[in-house]
Design an enzyme around this catalytic site. Structure first.
Site, PDB file in Angstrom:
ATOM      1  N   HIS A 103      -7.524   4.160 -43.735  1.00 29.41           N
ATOM      2  CA  HIS A 103      -6.545   3.951 -44.623  1.00 29.41           C
ATOM      3  C   HIS A 103      -6.789   4.556 -46.052  1.00 29.41           C
ATOM      4  CE1 HIS A 103      -8.134   0.333 -46.851  1.00 29.41           C
ATOM      5  NE2 HIS A 103      -8.469   0.024 -45.605  1.00 29.41           N
ATOM      6  N   ASP A 143     -13.629   1.229 -49.587  1.00 30.90           N
ATOM      7  CA  ASP A 143     -12.749   0.734 -48.776  1.00 30.90           C
ATOM      8  C   ASP A 143     -11.256   1.357 -49.062  1.00 30.90           C
ATOM      9  OD1 ASP A 143     -11.380  -0.912 -47.033  1.00 30.90           O
ATOM     10  OD2 ASP A 143     -11.496  -2.608 -48.446  1.00 30.90           O
ATOM     11  N   GLU A 176      -2.743  -0.569 -45.435  1.00 26.42           N
ATOM     12  CA  GLU A 176      -3.574  -1.626 -44.801  1.00 26.42           C
ATOM     13  C   GLU A 176      -3.917  -2.717 -45.696  1.00 26.42           C
ATOM     14  OE1 GLU A 176      -7.341  -3.484 -43.416  1.00 26.42           O
ATOM     15  OE2 GLU A 176      -6.965  -2.292 -45.412  1.00 26.42           O
ATOM     16  N   GLU A 177      -4.235  -2.525 -46.974  1.00 26.92           N
ATOM     17  CA  GLU A 177      -4.583  -3.556 -48.053  1.00 26.92           C
ATOM     18  C   GLU A 177      -3.384  -4.844 -47.888  1.00 26.92           C
ATOM     19  OE1 GLU A 177      -7.318  -4.080 -48.789  1.00 26.92           O
ATOM     20  OE2 GLU A 177      -8.363  -2.020 -49.014  1.00 26.92           O
ATOM     21  N   ASP A 204     -12.890   1.410 -40.657  1.00 32.07           N
ATOM     22  CA  ASP A 204     -13.121   0.900 -41.902  1.00 32.07           C
ATOM     23  C   ASP A 204     -14.610   0.309 -42.404  1.00 32.07           C
ATOM     24  OD1 ASP A 204     -12.059  -0.344 -44.152  1.00 32.07           O
ATOM     25  OD2 ASP A 204     -10.372  -0.992 -43.015  1.00 32.07           O
ATOM     26  N   HIS A 237     -14.299  -4.907 -52.207  1.00 28.66           N
ATOM     27  CA  HIS A 237     -13.239  -5.500 -52.822  1.00 28.66           C
ATOM     28  C   HIS A 237     -13.526  -5.633 -54.585  1.00 28.66           C
ATOM     29  CE1 HIS A 237      -9.694  -6.406 -50.048  1.00 28.66           C
ATOM     30  NE2 HIS A 237     -10.355  -5.148 -49.702  1.00 28.66           N
TER      31      HIS A 237
END
Length: 347
Positions: A67, A184, A218-219, A239, A319
């Site tokens: 993603h 990410d 995706e998030e 991922d 994150h």
């Protein structure tokens, strides 16, 4: 595939603002990258990009996804003093964006810069600045424009719902690390881009028709759960591998997920991936992510009858201020290169 070349591509990708809901520039960048290769491409209605390489077997398909959408924010409120309150996009902690430079993109495409700060930031003024909770009520954006009121801000064209993206602060070190926001999952997106390029330029014919999907939601939970061709039997999400206490994954290996918050991944596919890693001397780690979900699990929840798996480079401080190493990129590239040329886990 060259790890250093992939690192440079990652650097380009993370510099393109693409919070979930506003990913057009990143998707267009990937389209432009593939155009000289002459591969089949199409977008789904949600704006994700599907790239297809025909294989020897057109009845059973593979589907790999990464993603390009990232964490970010939206303008929640324009305050009377000209500052902005935010609403977060994606699951991350407020303290990880304190002091970060950001961009505000208006509906008509104008971009303004700013800094994300605690309202009670100055220790010379606010006695309890150290102990103040970092939350939506207390965090705000200081815009780099001469604004003193909500009216001043609106004259710039800024309004509630405008997207806010964070400065990635990307660096590649001489010791082989890349540190940046949004590894990410732009690290994996770059890996898939390089994989497709390698296959096409070397005229490698795959055993099965294989799709490479660059998803864009995706998030927020539903990036790669649609536009999956009905012939697909095997779905591999690419991922990041999350690093922390109790985890096996590190910054130098490819992580093979055996279970996340949604449950176990397909045992047969996991065994196939491990066997490939062993055969080709690829450094890998098996791991469980208790607070994680992928596009592959989202596809299952949407009702697709598929074999599903998850692999990716190990990424530290997910994150937040993320980091991985060239070795993790290379090990992931190698595993995927051999995987797309291997038999299906379940024939």
């Amino acid at each position: 595939m060259n790890g250093k070349e992939t690192m440079e591509l990652i650097r380009e990708l993370v510099r393109i603002p693409s919070p979930s809901g506003n990913t057009e520039k990143a998707i267009r960048f990937i389209e432009d990258y593939f155009k000289p290769l002459g591969v089949k491409m199409k977008r789904n209605n949600k704006g994700g990009l599907l790239v297809t390489l025909d294989g020897e077997n057109g009845r059973k398909h593979r589907f790999l996804t990464a993603h390009v959408d990232t964490l970010g924010a939206m303008v929640k409120e324009i305050k009377s003093d000209g500052r902005l309150k935010l609403d977060l996009i994606g699951g991350f902690l407020w303290n990880t964006i304190e002091g970060e430079y950001c961009q505000i993109e208006t509906a008509d495409g104008k971009v303004y810069t700013g800094t994300i700060l605690l309202h009670q930031q100055s220790v010379h003024v606010y006695k309890n600045a150290k102990d103040t909770e970092r939350n939506q009520e207390n965090m705000e954006v200081r815009i780099d424009e001469k604004v003193k009121s909500a009216e001043d801000v609106r004259k710039l064209g800024i309004e509630v719902g405008d997207f806010v993206s964070f400065d990635p602060r990307v660096q590649i070190t001489e010791s082989g690390f890349i540190k940046s926001r949004h590894l990410d999952d732009k690290a994996s997106a770059a890996i898939l881009m390089k994989l497709v390029e390698t296959l096409v330029k070397n005229d490698i014919r795959l055993p099965y028709t294989t799709h490479f999907f660059f998803s864009n939601n995706e998030e927020i939970g539903y990036g790669g759960n649609s536009a999956i061709p009905e012939e697909t039997v095997e779905y591999l999400a690419v991922d990041m591998g999350a690093i922390g206490d109790g985890q096996a994954t590190d910054e130098y290996s490819v992580s093979i997920c055996v279970k996340d918050a949604t449950g176990p991944y397909h045992l047969g596919l996991r065994k196939s991936l491990v066997e490939l890693a062993k055969q080709h001397g690829i450094d890998y780690r098996l791991d469980i992510y208790p607070h994680y979900g992928s596009d592959a699990s989202a596809a299952l929840f949407s009702g697709y009858d598929i074999v599903h798996g998850l692999v990716g480079p190990g990424v530290d401080a997910s994150h937040a201020f993320e980091r991985t190493h060239e070795l993790a990129i290379e090990n992931t590239q190698k595993l995927l290169f051999y995987y797309v040329q291997s038999p299906l886990a379940v024939e």
